[in-house]
Design a protein around this motif. Structure first.
Motif, PDB file in Angstrom:
ATOM      1  N   UNK A   1       0.846  -1.194   0.000  1.00 40.47           N
ATOM      2  CA  UNK A   1       0.000   0.000   0.000  1.00 40.47           C
ATOM      3  C   UNK A   1       0.883   1.246   0.000  1.00 40.47           C
ATOM      4  N   UNK A   2       0.312   2.331  -0.407  1.00 45.33           N
ATOM      5  CA  UNK A   2       1.001   3.624  -0.420  1.00 45.33           C
ATOM      6  C   UNK A   2       1.461   3.972   0.998  1.00 45.33           C
TER       7      UNK A   2
ATOM      8  N   UNK B   1      17.445  -2.521  -6.248  1.00 44.10           N
ATOM      9  CA  UNK B   1      18.009  -3.860  -6.183  1.00 44.10           C
ATOM     10  C   UNK B   1      17.723  -4.549  -7.509  1.00 44.10           C
ATOM     11  N   UNK B   2      18.610  -5.419  -7.944  1.00 45.88           N
ATOM     12  CA  UNK B   2      18.219  -6.190  -9.123  1.00 45.88           C
ATOM     13  C   UNK B   2      17.191  -7.179  -8.588  1.00 45.88           C
ATOM     14  N   UNK B   3      16.110  -7.298  -9.253  1.00 43.10           N
ATOM     15  CA  UNK B   3      14.987  -8.070  -8.713  1.00 43.10           C
ATOM     16  C   UNK B   3      13.744  -7.329  -9.096  1.00 43.10           C
ATOM     17  N   UNK B   4      12.847  -7.161  -8.164  1.00 41.02           N
ATOM     18  CA  UNK B   4      11.567  -6.579  -8.543  1.00 41.02           C
ATOM     19  C   UNK B   4      11.329  -5.257  -7.859  1.00 41.02           C
ATOM     20  N   UNK B   5      10.747  -4.329  -8.566  1.00 38.97           N
ATOM     21  CA  UNK B   5      10.462  -3.053  -7.918  1.00 38.97           C
ATOM     22  C   UNK B   5       9.084  -2.536  -8.258  1.00 38.97           C
ATOM     23  N   UNK B   6       8.534  -1.819  -7.339  1.00 39.09           N
ATOM     24  CA  UNK B   6       7.379  -0.977  -7.578  1.00 39.09           C
ATOM     25  C   UNK B   6       7.805   0.399  -7.118  1.00 39.09           C
ATOM     26  N   UNK B   7       7.626   1.394  -7.930  1.00 34.97           N
ATOM     27  CA  UNK B   7       8.060   2.747  -7.591  1.00 34.97           C
ATOM     28  C   UNK B   7       6.837   3.625  -7.479  1.00 34.97           C
ATOM     29  N   UNK B   8       6.814   4.453  -6.483  1.00 33.49           N
ATOM     30  CA  UNK B   8       5.707   5.378  -6.338  1.00 33.49           C
ATOM     31  C   UNK B   8       6.277   6.766  -6.110  1.00 33.49           C
ATOM     32  N   UNK B   9       5.834   7.718  -6.881  1.00 31.87           N
ATOM     33  CA  UNK B   9       6.240   9.113  -6.687  1.00 31.87           C
ATOM     34  C   UNK B   9       4.997   9.873  -6.261  1.00 31.87           C
ATOM     35  N   UNK B  10       5.090  10.574  -5.178  1.00 28.96           N
ATOM     36  CA  UNK B  10       3.937  11.342  -4.705  1.00 28.96           C
ATOM     37  C   UNK B  10       4.284  12.813  -4.779  1.00 28.96           C
ATOM     38  N   UNK B  11       3.483  13.586  -5.493  1.00 32.88           N
ATOM     39  CA  UNK B  11       3.709  15.035  -5.558  1.00 32.88           C
ATOM     40  C   UNK B  11       2.911  15.670  -4.445  1.00 32.88           C
TER      41      UNK B  11
ATOM     42  N   UNK C   1       2.365  19.434  -1.924  1.00 31.24           N
ATOM     43  CA  UNK C   1       2.646  20.848  -1.775  1.00 31.24           C
ATOM     44  C   UNK C   1       4.109  20.916  -1.368  1.00 31.24           C
ATOM     45  N   UNK C   2       4.946  21.508  -2.163  1.00 29.54           N
ATOM     46  CA  UNK C   2       6.352  21.680  -1.758  1.00 29.54           C
ATOM     47  C   UNK C   2       7.301  20.578  -2.162  1.00 29.54           C
ATOM     48  N   UNK C   3       6.897  19.601  -2.942  1.00 30.08           N
ATOM     49  CA  UNK C   3       7.920  18.637  -3.370  1.00 30.08           C
ATOM     50  C   UNK C   3       7.421  17.296  -3.843  1.00 30.08           C
ATOM     51  N   UNK C   4       8.381  16.409  -3.951  1.00 29.64           N
ATOM     52  CA  UNK C   4       8.133  15.048  -4.435  1.00 29.64           C
ATOM     53  C   UNK C   4       8.591  14.068  -3.368  1.00 29.64           C
ATOM     54  N   UNK C   5       7.852  12.998  -3.189  1.00 31.20           N
ATOM     55  CA  UNK C   5       8.295  11.925  -2.297  1.00 31.20           C
ATOM     56  C   UNK C   5       8.426  10.668  -3.128  1.00 31.20           C
ATOM     57  N   UNK C   6       9.394   9.856  -2.775  1.00 35.38           N
ATOM     58  CA  UNK C   6       9.656   8.647  -3.545  1.00 35.38           C
ATOM     59  C   UNK C   6       9.533   7.436  -2.627  1.00 35.38           C
ATOM     60  N   UNK C   7       8.849   6.403  -3.091  1.00 36.67           N
ATOM     61  CA  UNK C   7       8.766   5.144  -2.332  1.00 36.67           C
ATOM     62  C   UNK C   7       9.127   3.993  -3.254  1.00 36.67           C
TER      63      UNK C   7
END
Ligand code: GAL
Length: 292
Positions: free
Chosen positions: A163-164, A239-249, A251-257
């Motif tokens: 989940x997010x 990591x080499x393997x599997x990824x799910x990337x989430x970018x959240x915009x 107020x004031x920036x970007x967050x990365x998960x």
């Protein structure tokens, strides 16, 4: 943070289970790392026209004899005069009291996307983006390490998601975006345009498989970068393997998960966010889903 500064290496928990496409039913698989609150299992498929019933079991182990405990048995039944769904728990070989929903939400002959979202106390299920049911745990979620799919169901994909992590309290309602296999729109390199730029509240989700032999160094990183020569960069090792990337915009920036864990934030003014007009994905990755 100075340009190009690296974040800490990622712990093993960032390795996510790859999706399974077109499994043959009955299908039983280990859930990597078991279930815990915040995980989601996504099931894409269709109900055959002549379906009688199917079962999705979240099991405590996979032994055949004795039969394992089933923490959650999700069982749509189509063959009765009033189709319904049963959820139940099998404990030490005995079924407990059935929980019953008088409406199936799934139809014979129709495709579906079911999301099972695991919370602290209960599992929530959505069908085609609509809440369907919730089932309170009767056995500890931590005992579940196996997924079994049985009966009359055609499965196109099974996905294992997190989940997010940026949603307060982790009570986010399940949202799933279908996984596609070898879709022309997901061929790498690819580019996705945001004609209006990014805006606060926007979430960009990229899911895929990082291939073991990256073609170049760039494929080992996820980058969030502002434009211009003096741009700020935030990057995290993949990591080499599997990824799910989430970018959240925000107020004031970007967050990365990555795979459900926050790995950094970059301050950006609204004007800079609005100037970000394109998402480019390149390198040694096989994409299953890009959503924004
Ligand atoms: C039984 C059925 C089992 C399981 C159980 C759930 O009647 O035989 O397969 O669905 O109900 O309560």
């Amino acid at each position: 943070m100075s340009p190009g500064e690296k974040l800490d290496p990622l712990p093993d928990t960032f390795i996510l289970q790859p999706p399974v496409f077109h499994p043959v039913i009955p299908y039983v698989t280990t859930i990597f790392g078991g279930l815990r609150a915040g995980k989601m299992v996504m099931l894409q498929g269709a109900v055959p026209l002549n379906a009688r019933r199917f079962m999705v079991d979240f099991q405590c182990g996979c032994s055949l004899h004795p039969r394992p405990d089933i923490a959650i048995h999700f069982n749509p039944r189509f063959h009765t005069t009033k189709p319904h769904v049963i959820c139940n728990t099998l404990y030490r070989g005995c079924w407990q009291a059935e929980a019953r929903w008088p409406h199936v939400a799934l139809q014979r002959g129709a495709s579906f996307l079911i999301l099972f979202l695991f919370g602290n106390e209960e599992m929530k299920v959505s069908v085609n983006g609509q809440h369907f049911l919730h089932y309170r745990y009767r056995l500890p979620l931590s005992r579940v390490d196996t997924l079994g799919i049985f009966g009359d169901i055609l499965v196109t994909a099974v996905g294992f998601l997190n989940a997010n992590p940026f949603v307060e309290g982790g009570s986010e309602y399940p949202v799933g975006h279908p996984f596609l296999l070898r879709s022309p729109g997901l061929e790498v390199p690819c580019s996705h345009a945001f004609p209006q730029g990014l805006w606060p509240g926007q979430v960009i989700i990229v899911r895929g498989l990082v291939l073991p032999e990256p073609k170049d160094d760039s494929s080992r990183w996820v980058r969030a970068q502002t434009p211009g020569p003096s741009g700020v960069e935030r990057r995290a090792a993949l990591p080499s393997g599997r990824v799910g990337v989430l970018l959240l915009c925000q107020e004031g920036g970007l967050k990365l998960a990555l795979n459900g864990q926050g790995v950094g934030a970059t301050s950006l003014g609204q004007q800079v966010l609005e100037q970000l007009r394109e998402l480019r994905i390149s390198g040694s990755v096989q994409l299953y889903c890009v959503h924004y």
